[in-house]
Enzyme design. Structure first.
Site, mmCIF file in Angstrom:
data_model
loop_
_atom_site.group_PDB
_atom_site.id
_atom_site.type_symbol
_atom_site.label_atom_id
_atom_site.label_comp_id
_atom_site.label_asym_id
_atom_site.label_seq_id
_atom_site.Cartn_x
_atom_site.Cartn_y
_atom_site.Cartn_z
ATOM 1 N N ARG A 63 0.853 -1.184 0.000
ATOM 2 C CA ARG A 63 0.000 0.000 0.000
ATOM 3 C C ARG A 63 0.890 1.236 0.000
ATOM 4 O O ARG A 63 1.475 1.589 1.019
ATOM 5 C CB ARG A 63 -0.921 0.001 1.221
ATOM 6 C CG ARG A 63 -1.968 -1.100 1.207
ATOM 7 C CD ARG A 63 -2.930 -0.894 0.074
ATOM 8 N NE ARG A 63 -4.085 -1.780 0.179
ATOM 9 C CZ ARG A 63 -5.069 -1.751 -0.684
ATOM 10 N NH1 ARG A 63 -5.040 -0.926 -1.721
ATOM 11 N NH2 ARG A 63 -6.087 -2.569 -0.550
ATOM 12 N N ALA A 75 -11.074 -7.201 -1.072
ATOM 13 C CA ALA A 75 -12.029 -6.089 -1.027
ATOM 14 C C ALA A 75 -12.035 -5.373 -2.361
ATOM 15 O O ALA A 75 -11.121 -5.544 -3.171
ATOM 16 C CB ALA A 75 -11.657 -5.118 0.090
ATOM 17 N N GLU A 91 -15.500 -9.624 -6.608
ATOM 18 C CA GLU A 91 -14.173 -9.190 -6.150
ATOM 19 C C GLU A 91 -13.342 -10.374 -5.644
ATOM 20 O O GLU A 91 -12.139 -10.434 -5.886
ATOM 21 C CB GLU A 91 -14.286 -8.123 -5.061
ATOM 22 C CG GLU A 91 -14.625 -6.755 -5.574
ATOM 23 C CD GLU A 91 -13.510 -6.093 -6.364
ATOM 24 O OE1 GLU A 91 -12.323 -6.509 -6.264
ATOM 25 O OE2 GLU A 91 -13.805 -5.131 -7.092
ATOM 26 N N GLU A 95 -9.758 -11.175 -7.357
ATOM 27 C CA GLU A 95 -8.522 -11.029 -6.594
ATOM 28 C C GLU A 95 -7.870 -12.354 -6.216
ATOM 29 O O GLU A 95 -6.654 -12.419 -6.088
ATOM 30 C CB GLU A 95 -8.768 -10.205 -5.325
ATOM 31 C CG GLU A 95 -9.043 -8.754 -5.618
ATOM 32 C CD GLU A 95 -9.033 -7.877 -4.385
ATOM 33 O OE1 GLU A 95 -8.851 -8.385 -3.255
ATOM 34 O OE2 GLU A 95 -9.208 -6.652 -4.551
ATOM 35 N N GLU A 119 -19.371 4.225 2.299
ATOM 36 C CA GLU A 119 -20.054 3.096 2.911
ATOM 37 C C GLU A 119 -19.302 1.817 2.574
ATOM 38 O O GLU A 119 -18.821 1.659 1.450
ATOM 39 C CB GLU A 119 -21.483 3.045 2.361
ATOM 40 C CG GLU A 119 -22.378 2.076 3.058
ATOM 41 C CD GLU A 119 -23.790 2.171 2.516
ATOM 42 O OE1 GLU A 119 -24.564 3.009 3.025
ATOM 43 O OE2 GLU A 119 -24.106 1.420 1.571
ATOM 44 N N GLU A 137 -5.210 -4.282 -13.926
ATOM 45 C CA GLU A 137 -3.831 -3.989 -14.339
ATOM 46 C C GLU A 137 -3.020 -3.303 -13.252
ATOM 47 O O GLU A 137 -1.807 -3.365 -13.250
ATOM 48 C CB GLU A 137 -3.812 -3.169 -15.616
ATOM 49 C CG GLU A 137 -4.399 -1.776 -15.473
ATOM 50 C CD GLU A 137 -4.409 -1.012 -16.777
ATOM 51 O OE1 GLU A 137 -4.195 0.215 -16.716
ATOM 52 O OE2 GLU A 137 -4.633 -1.612 -17.834
ATOM 53 N N GLU A 139 -3.356 -4.034 -9.940
ATOM 54 C CA GLU A 139 -3.380 -4.869 -8.734
ATOM 55 C C GLU A 139 -2.171 -5.800 -8.740
ATOM 56 O O GLU A 139 -1.966 -6.555 -9.691
ATOM 57 C CB GLU A 139 -4.669 -5.694 -8.652
ATOM 58 C CG GLU A 139 -5.875 -4.887 -8.266
ATOM 59 C CD GLU A 139 -7.130 -5.737 -8.136
ATOM 60 O OE1 GLU A 139 -7.809 -5.595 -7.103
ATOM 61 O OE2 GLU A 139 -7.434 -6.516 -9.055
#
Length: 177
Positions: A63, A75, A91, A95, A119, A137, A139
């Site tokens: 991150r 997520a 998702e 992932e 939210e 692309e 991730e």
């Protein structure tokens, strides 16, 4: 205090990005004074507690914002027309490659209400079938499995993040862990 005692005098969007908008509301407070309350408006997101046998499926990714590699629950953003269950299944597959047989909504929360309009829905995915991930692309992540008994410790370890900790705590509270 009610919304009626906090009047919005002006709402200004100062910038728009492909990810979120930001701005402020000029609010008349209950004592008659005014103050700018700054906000960022993000689309809804889903966090997935994916259960496979005795394990919870985590992802690890760097991150840049915090300059750390973080263990996280899968997520992502809820796309137009999706509910949290549909977005969670999509998702999770994108992932991790896992396809969920069942997805159950745990809870929806408002995130960082002092500054965000965002939210987040938390879901549990079960009856998983392995497959191939379909990463965006931008991730770069790896899939890891954590024993259910260790999921809370992993979620609480530095660098801890709110979405993962919330998901694990909600799943534990509802008897999934």
């Amino acid at each position: 205090m009610t919304e009626d005692t906090w009047s919005v005098r002006e709402s200004v969007t100062e910038y728009e990005t492909g990810w979120y908008d930001g701005g402020y509301d000029l609010i008349e407070q209950p004592d008659g004074s005014t103050k700018r309350y700054y906000w960022a408006d993000l689309p809804p997101a889903v966090v997935i507690v994916a259960l496979d046998g005795d394990d919870v499926v985590f992802v690890e990714q760097f991150r840049p914002t915090v300059r750390e590699t973080c263990p996280e629950l899968p997520a992502g953003i809820v796309e137009d027309g999706e509910d949290y269950e549909i977005a969670g299944a999509r998702e999770l597959q994108e992932e991790t490659g896992y396809e969920a047989g069942t997805v159950t909504h745990l809870q929806t929360v408002d995130v960082a209400t002092g500054v965000l309009r965002h939210e987040r829905g938390h879901v549990v995915a079960e009856d998983l079938t392995p497959g191939e991930p379909d990463l965006d692309e931008n991730e770069f992540l790896s899939v890891t499995r954590v024993p259910r008994a260790d999921a809370l410790d992993v979620a609480r370890a530095d660098p801890a993040n709110d979405a993962t900790l919330e998901g694990v705590l909600l799943a534990a509270s509802d008897g999934y862990l």
